[in-house]
Design a protein around this motif. Structure first.
Motif, PDB file in Angstrom:
ATOM      1  N   GLU A 120       0.830  -1.213   0.000  1.00 29.37           N
ATOM      2  CA  GLU A 120       0.000   0.000   0.000  1.00 29.37           C
ATOM      3  C   GLU A 120       0.859   1.256   0.000  1.00 29.37           C
ATOM      4  OE1 GLU A 120      -2.486  -0.461   3.418  1.00 29.37           O
ATOM      5  OE2 GLU A 120      -3.481  -2.178   2.489  1.00 29.37           O
ATOM      6  N   ASN A 121       2.010   1.186   0.639  1.00 29.42           N
ATOM      7  CA  ASN A 121       2.874   2.359   0.685  1.00 29.42           C
ATOM      8  C   ASN A 121       3.696   2.531  -0.585  1.00 29.42           C
ATOM      9  OD1 ASN A 121       3.139   4.040   3.422  1.00 29.42           O
ATOM     10  ND2 ASN A 121       2.381   1.979   3.853  1.00 29.42           N
ATOM     11  N   LEU A 122       4.008   1.417  -1.243  1.00 31.80           N
ATOM     12  CA  LEU A 122       4.764   1.525  -2.498  1.00 31.80           C
ATOM     13  C   LEU A 122       3.873   2.049  -3.615  1.00 31.80           C
ATOM     14  CD1 LEU A 122       6.939  -1.714  -2.775  1.00 31.80           C
ATOM     15  CD2 LEU A 122       7.768   0.614  -2.901  1.00 31.80           C
ATOM     16  N   TYR A 123       2.645   1.550  -3.656  1.00 28.34           N
ATOM     17  CA  TYR A 123       1.711   1.938  -4.724  1.00 28.34           C
ATOM     18  C   TYR A 123       0.419   2.346  -4.049  1.00 28.34           C
ATOM     19  CZ  TYR A 123       5.007  -1.164  -6.933  1.00 28.34           C
ATOM     20  OH  TYR A 123       6.153  -1.780  -7.323  1.00 28.34           O
ATOM     21  N   GLN A 124       0.222   3.664  -3.989  1.00 25.41           N
ATOM     22  CA  GLN A 124      -0.897   4.098  -3.154  1.00 25.41           C
ATOM     23  C   GLN A 124      -2.273   3.922  -3.787  1.00 25.41           C
ATOM     24  OE1 GLN A 124       0.771   7.781  -2.017  1.00 25.41           O
ATOM     25  NE2 GLN A 124       2.226   6.678  -0.752  1.00 25.41           N
ATOM     26  N   LEU A 125      -2.327   3.956  -5.114  1.00 28.71           N
ATOM     27  CA  LEU A 125      -3.644   3.787  -5.743  1.00 28.71           C
ATOM     28  C   LEU A 125      -3.896   2.327  -6.081  1.00 28.71           C
ATOM     29  CD1 LEU A 125      -3.529   6.874  -8.122  1.00 28.71           C
ATOM     30  CD2 LEU A 125      -4.485   6.709  -5.830  1.00 28.71           C
ATOM     31  N   ASN A 126      -5.183   1.973  -6.150  1.00 25.67           N
ATOM     32  CA  ASN A 126      -5.540   0.569  -6.350  1.00 25.67           C
ATOM     33  C   ASN A 126      -5.100  -0.013  -7.683  1.00 25.67           C
ATOM     34  OD1 ASN A 126      -6.675  -0.369  -4.063  1.00 25.67           O
ATOM     35  ND2 ASN A 126      -8.627   0.655  -4.446  1.00 25.67           N
ATOM     36  N   PRO A 128      -2.622   0.793  -9.998  1.00 26.64           N
ATOM     37  CA  PRO A 128      -1.222   0.384 -10.141  1.00 26.64           C
ATOM     38  C   PRO A 128      -0.840  -0.724  -9.190  1.00 26.64           C
ATOM     39  CG  PRO A 128      -1.373   2.570  -9.203  1.00 26.64           C
ATOM     40  CD  PRO A 128      -2.734   2.197  -9.645  1.00 26.64           C
ATOM     41  N   ARG A 129      -1.467  -0.733  -7.991  1.00 29.08           N
ATOM     42  CA  ARG A 129      -1.111  -1.775  -7.038  1.00 29.08           C
ATOM     43  C   ARG A 129      -1.449  -3.145  -7.624  1.00 29.08           C
ATOM     44  NH1 ARG A 129      -4.094  -1.067  -1.957  1.00 29.08           N
ATOM     45  NH2 ARG A 129      -3.370   1.065  -2.127  1.00 29.08           N
ATOM     46  N   ARG A 130      -2.591  -3.192  -8.300  1.00 33.77           N
ATOM     47  CA  ARG A 130      -2.976  -4.460  -8.913  1.00 33.77           C
ATOM     48  C   ARG A 130      -2.004  -4.854 -10.030  1.00 33.77           C
ATOM     49  NH1 ARG A 130      -8.446  -3.057 -10.229  1.00 33.77           N
ATOM     50  NH2 ARG A 130      -8.897  -2.297  -8.158  1.00 33.77           N
ATOM     51  N   ARG A 131      -1.460  -3.834 -10.694  1.00 34.10           N
ATOM     52  CA  ARG A 131      -0.567  -4.139 -11.827  1.00 34.10           C
ATOM     53  C   ARG A 131       0.851  -4.478 -11.404  1.00 34.10           C
ATOM     54  NH1 ARG A 131      -0.698   0.791 -15.320  1.00 34.10           N
ATOM     55  NH2 ARG A 131       1.122  -0.167 -16.246  1.00 34.10           N
ATOM     56  N   PHE A 132       1.316  -3.879 -10.310  1.00 39.32           N
ATOM     57  CA  PHE A 132       2.737  -4.026  -9.970  1.00 39.32           C
ATOM     58  C   PHE A 132       3.003  -4.926  -8.770  1.00 39.32           C
ATOM     59  CE2 PHE A 132       2.610   0.508 -11.682  1.00 39.32           C
ATOM     60  CZ  PHE A 132       2.774   0.069 -12.990  1.00 39.32           C
ATOM     61  N   VAL A 133       1.922  -5.310  -8.062  1.00 36.90           N
ATOM     62  CA  VAL A 133       2.115  -6.223  -6.934  1.00 36.90           C
ATOM     63  C   VAL A 133       1.614  -7.598  -7.356  1.00 36.90           C
ATOM     64  CG1 VAL A 133       1.488  -6.741  -4.545  1.00 36.90           C
ATOM     65  CG2 VAL A 133       1.813  -4.369  -5.251  1.00 36.90           C
ATOM     66  N   HIS A 134       2.482  -8.589  -7.281  1.00 39.65           N
ATOM     67  CA  HIS A 134       2.125  -9.932  -7.755  1.00 39.65           C
ATOM     68  C   HIS A 134       2.149 -10.884  -6.578  1.00 39.65           C
ATOM     69  CE1 HIS A 134       2.739  -8.187 -11.697  1.00 39.65           C
ATOM     70  NE2 HIS A 134       3.823  -7.639 -11.164  1.00 39.65           N
TER      71      HIS A 134
END
Ligand SMILES: Nc1ncnc2c1ncn2[C@@H]1O[C@H](COP(=O)(O)OP(=O)(O)O)[C@@H](O)[C@H]1O
Ligand SMILES: [Mg+2]
Length: 334
Positions: A120-126, A128-134
């Motif tokens: 959540e702190n690396l990618y604050q919006l939902n 990009p978080r879905r795209r960059f967190v695997h």
């Protein structure tokens, strides 16, 4: 090419403007500025609307520190190492290798919770978080030991593809203790000290392994400390770290049994999650009451925390489920 485009723009715009009234001119100029911002790769507007993959400057370590210290109970060692490790990797321009952290501890002690706070702190919006967190769940994604060859190839392709699209990608592997033997070694080339592999640079990627293995050893040491009347804060990290790496290397059910990742020292940090005590479970109940929109109820906090601290059977010092079943217990008690 860029220069020619800009020159063309400077010649054409004033000619075009003469043909427009002032209102249309301002709308046109505004539109052009927005389009310009959205088209350039790391513009301020694009990054705040869509969030860019280039996250170098967006991790605010003091916010992350505050988040971890306020939300995570009883894990001073884990919080401290995670912050140091992230600081070293994120603030380095070209890290020599990706950051690799292995979280160990009993169930419900906060391993997944801490990894989602990092995400959540690396990618604050939902989006990009879905795209960059695997997130790889062993049970879900690698259920059959007989398919290891297939999984190896899929895993390598997935990591390669995603890191080439976004160097600052976060990969979380949960339930490592159930990972088929030998599978995790397939990602070894990506975790090493290399400038590039087939044109892809991996130094900014982050790998987190979540593992229940090692939990018994950590509890043993914590308990031994408590019995010798030492404070939890005095548990020596170095002793824990080397014990953990030895333990998971020799444990058949750790996902890292005889793993080259350990032999070649590619796991940068072994991070202990200590067993949670009565006072930590109590804090979890308080937080759950707040989340469910109820008033703080001291009696209920005491009741649930007392019922959950069940290990060892004589001293009843730790919760063997950590804070895992706090939410349904609160729901049922209210
Ligand atoms: N140390 C902790 N501090 C605060 N809450 C915690 C902690 N450990 C667990 N929790 C709560 O319990 C839930 C389940 O824990 P989780 O992180 O999934 O455990 P693990 O991954 O270690 O098995 C979390 O979502 C969080 O709400
Ligand atoms: Mg978990």
């Amino acid at each position: 090419m860029k220069l020619l485009n800009a020159a063309g723009f400077l010649i054409l715009v004033p000619t075009f403007m003469l043909a427009l009234d002032p209102l249309s001119t301002s709308i046109f100029m505004g539109g052009a500025a927005v389009a310009w911002q959205l088209l350039s790769p790391h513009s301020w507007l694009k990054c705040s609307l869509l969030e860019c993959c280039n996250m170098k400057d967006t991790l605010n370590l003091s916010v992350l520190k505050m988040d971890l210290e306020q939300k995570v109970f009883g894990q001073h060692l884990a919080v401290q190492i995670v912050l140091r490790a992230l600081r070293a990797n994120v603030y380095s321009k070209w890290p020599k290798k990706p950051l690799v952290m292995s979280f160990h501890g009993w169930t419900g002690t906060g391993k997944s919770f801490v990894s989602s706070i990092i995400a959540e702190n690396l990618y604050q919006l939902n989006i990009p978080r879905r795209r960059f967190v695997h997130h790889f769940s062993t049970v879900l994604h690698f259920p059959h030991a007989s398919h290891v060859h297939l999984y190896k190839e899929q895993l390598q392709n997935w990591i390669q593809g995603n890191v080439s699209a976004c160097p600052r990608s976060l990969f979380i592997f949960s339930e490592m203790d159930q990972m088929p033997h030998g599978l995790i070694d397939s990602i070894m080339p990506f975790l090493g000290y290399r400038e590039e592999i087939d044109g892809v640079y991996y130094g900014k990627a982050i790998f987190l392994f979540l593992n229940n293995a090692g939990g018994d050893k950590i509890t043993e040491i914590a308990l031994d400390h408590w019995r010798r009347q030492k404070r939890r804060e005095e548990i020596p990290l170095k002793e824990l770290q080397s014990l953990m790496s030895e333990e998971i290397f020799s444990n058949v059910n750790s996902g890292f049994f005889h793993s080259q990742l350990i032999q070649k020292n590619l796991i940068d940090y072994f991070i202990p999650f200590l067993p949670l005590e009565y006072k930590h479970v109590r804090e979890c109940v308080r937080e759950e009451l707040r989340l469910q929109g109820h008033l703080e109820d001291e009696d209920l906090m005491t009741e649930i925390a007392l019922a959950m601290t069940d290990y060892p059977s004589k001293e009843r010092l730790y919760s063997s489920k950590g804070c895992k079943s706090v939410a349904p217990r609160v729901t049922l008690s209210i």
